[in-house]
Design an enzyme around this catalytic site. Structure first.
Site, short mmCIF file in Angstrom:
data_model
loop_
_atom_site.label_atom_id
_atom_site.label_comp_id
_atom_site.label_asym_id
_atom_site.label_seq_id
_atom_site.Cartn_x
_atom_site.Cartn_y
_atom_site.Cartn_z
N LYS A 12 0.79 -1.02 0.00
CA LYS A 12 0.03 0.06 0.14
C LYS A 12 0.95 1.17 0.03
O LYS A 12 2.11 1.39 0.30
CB LYS A 12 -1.13 -0.07 1.29
CG LYS A 12 -1.93 -1.21 1.05
CD LYS A 12 -3.10 -0.93 2.33
CE LYS A 12 -4.19 -2.12 2.10
NZ LYS A 12 -4.80 -1.86 3.29
N PHE A 60 -15.79 3.72 6.58
CA PHE A 60 -14.57 4.02 6.12
C PHE A 60 -14.04 3.98 4.73
O PHE A 60 -13.07 4.07 4.25
CB PHE A 60 -13.35 3.26 6.98
CG PHE A 60 -13.48 1.81 6.89
CD1 PHE A 60 -13.11 1.12 5.59
CD2 PHE A 60 -14.29 1.05 7.94
CE1 PHE A 60 -13.12 -0.50 5.73
CE2 PHE A 60 -14.22 -0.25 7.72
CZ PHE A 60 -13.72 -0.97 6.70
N ARG A 88 -2.28 -14.22 4.38
CA ARG A 88 -3.15 -13.85 5.46
C ARG A 88 -2.29 -13.93 6.81
O ARG A 88 -2.29 -12.90 7.53
CB ARG A 88 -4.46 -14.27 5.58
CG ARG A 88 -5.42 -14.28 4.58
CD ARG A 88 -5.89 -12.61 4.25
NE ARG A 88 -6.55 -12.14 5.45
CZ ARG A 88 -7.36 -10.77 5.42
NH1 ARG A 88 -7.10 -10.12 4.39
NH2 ARG A 88 -7.71 -10.28 6.62
N THR A 94 -5.55 -6.98 10.76
CA THR A 94 -5.94 -5.62 10.00
C THR A 94 -5.69 -4.43 10.66
O THR A 94 -4.63 -3.64 10.09
CB THR A 94 -7.58 -5.49 9.82
OG1 THR A 94 -8.03 -6.62 9.15
CG2 THR A 94 -7.92 -4.42 9.18
N ARG A 105 2.10 -6.50 9.12
CA ARG A 105 1.47 -5.38 9.70
C ARG A 105 2.12 -5.11 10.91
O ARG A 105 2.11 -3.68 11.26
CB ARG A 105 0.06 -5.74 9.74
CG ARG A 105 -0.68 -5.60 8.34
CD ARG A 105 -2.07 -6.03 8.31
NE ARG A 105 -2.85 -5.69 7.16
CZ ARG A 105 -4.09 -6.31 6.54
NH1 ARG A 105 -4.64 -6.95 7.48
NH2 ARG A 105 -4.47 -5.53 5.65
N ASN A 115 -1.96 0.36 6.85
CA ASN A 115 -1.46 -1.06 7.32
C ASN A 115 -0.40 -1.80 6.56
O ASN A 115 -0.41 -3.08 6.75
CB ASN A 115 -2.75 -1.96 7.79
CG ASN A 115 -3.68 -2.30 6.69
OD1 ASN A 115 -3.34 -1.67 5.65
ND2 ASN A 115 -4.91 -2.78 7.08
N HIS A 118 -2.21 -5.25 1.51
CA HIS A 118 -3.37 -6.17 1.25
C HIS A 118 -3.32 -7.67 0.79
O HIS A 118 -2.25 -7.82 0.12
CB HIS A 118 -4.41 -5.33 0.16
CG HIS A 118 -5.38 -5.84 -0.40
ND1 HIS A 118 -6.55 -5.82 0.33
CD2 HIS A 118 -5.53 -6.97 -1.43
CE1 HIS A 118 -7.47 -6.76 -0.63
NE2 HIS A 118 -6.86 -7.19 -1.45
P1 IDP Z 1 -8.06 -6.81 5.69
O1 IDP Z 1 -7.10 -5.78 4.92
O2 IDP Z 1 -7.37 -7.16 6.67
O3 IDP Z 1 -9.02 -7.71 4.91
P2 IDP Z 1 -10.77 -5.56 5.80
O4 IDP Z 1 -11.70 -5.75 6.69
O5 IDP Z 1 -11.10 -6.18 4.32
O6 IDP Z 1 -9.28 -5.79 6.13
O7 IDP Z 1 -10.68 -3.89 5.60
C1 IDP Z 1 -9.93 -3.42 4.27
C2 IDP Z 1 -9.03 -2.29 4.67
O8 IDP Z 1 -10.03 -1.24 5.34
C3 IDP Z 1 -8.16 -2.52 5.90
O9 IDP Z 1 -6.78 -3.21 5.38
C4 IDP Z 1 -7.86 -1.34 6.31
O10 IDP Z 1 -6.87 -0.58 5.81
C5 IDP Z 1 -9.17 -0.66 6.29
N1 IDP Z 1 -10.15 -0.50 7.44
C6 IDP Z 1 -10.73 -1.57 8.02
N2 IDP Z 1 -11.46 -1.52 8.84
C7 IDP Z 1 -11.16 -0.03 9.34
C8 IDP Z 1 -11.67 0.81 10.44
O11 IDP Z 1 -12.25 0.66 11.14
N3 IDP Z 1 -11.30 1.98 10.20
C9 IDP Z 1 -10.32 2.48 9.11
N4 IDP Z 1 -10.04 1.75 7.96
C10 IDP Z 1 -10.33 0.33 8.11
MG MG Z 2 -10.12 -7.88 3.20
#
Ligand code: IDP
Ligand code: MG
Length: 136
Positions: A12, A60, A88, A94, A105, A115, A118
């Site tokens: 990212k 978000f 993963r 996350t 991460r 973070n 992806h």
């Molecule tokens: P992941 O990347 O671990 O699969 P997801 O729930 O798919 O997590 O969320 C996608 C991306 O959205 C996350 O990597 C993170 O950058 C962002 N994100 C997730 N939850 C939040 C939140 O509560 N606040 C702000 N950004 C978030």
């Molecule tokens: Mg995801």
């Protein structure tokens, strides 16, 4: 029995900005991933919105799409046995605050939005996400 899979990884903007892409690519290689394809790109907000459509209803979503399109990213097609779950695991939780020692991460992430990486969350989504970036 082997179960070779492909998955999408994205380095990212926060990590590319800090010049961490070679270090992160080495982490994948050291953990037995092959990087079959990779490219550095800068996507538009509209492309980010299409990529993250699954999160459309989340509070978000707008910030997330603005962020992913805020600077260059590196997209990679990774191959390994059980690549989806293995990626993963290597990425960690996350929120970097919750991520285990040794995960990407934990090591590189700054915050829940910045973070650093992806990774596809299922074999089905890996197919869709790989096609999004590497249609051929
Ligand atoms: P992941 O990347 O671990 O699969 P997801 O729930 O798919 O997590 O969320 C996608 C991306 O959205 C996350 O990597 C993170 O950058 C962002 N994100 C997730 N939850 C939040 C939140 O509560 N606040 C702000 N950004 C978030
Ligand atoms: Mg995801």
């Amino acid at each position: 029995m082997s179960n070779i899979q492909h998955t999408l990884s994205i380095i990212k903007p926060d990590a590319v900005e800090r010049n961490l892409q070679d270090q992160i690519k080495n982490e994948f290689k050291n953990h037995g991933f092959q990087i079959l394809e990779e490219k550095k790109i800068h996507i538009s907000k509209e492309e980010a919105e299409r990529f993250y459509k699954i999160h459309e209803s989340k509070p978000f979503y707008n910030d997330l799409c603005a962020y992913l399109s805020s600077g260059p990213i590196v997209v990679m097609k990774l191959q390994k046995d059980n690549a989806v779950i293995e990626n993963r695991k290597l990425m960690g939780a996350t929120n970097p605050k919750d991520a285990e020692e040794g995960t990407l991460r934990k090591k590189y992430g700054i915050s829940i939005d910045k973070n650093s990486v992806h990774g596809s969350d299922s074999v089905e989504n890996a197919k869709i996400e790989l096609e999004f970036f590497f249609k051929n």
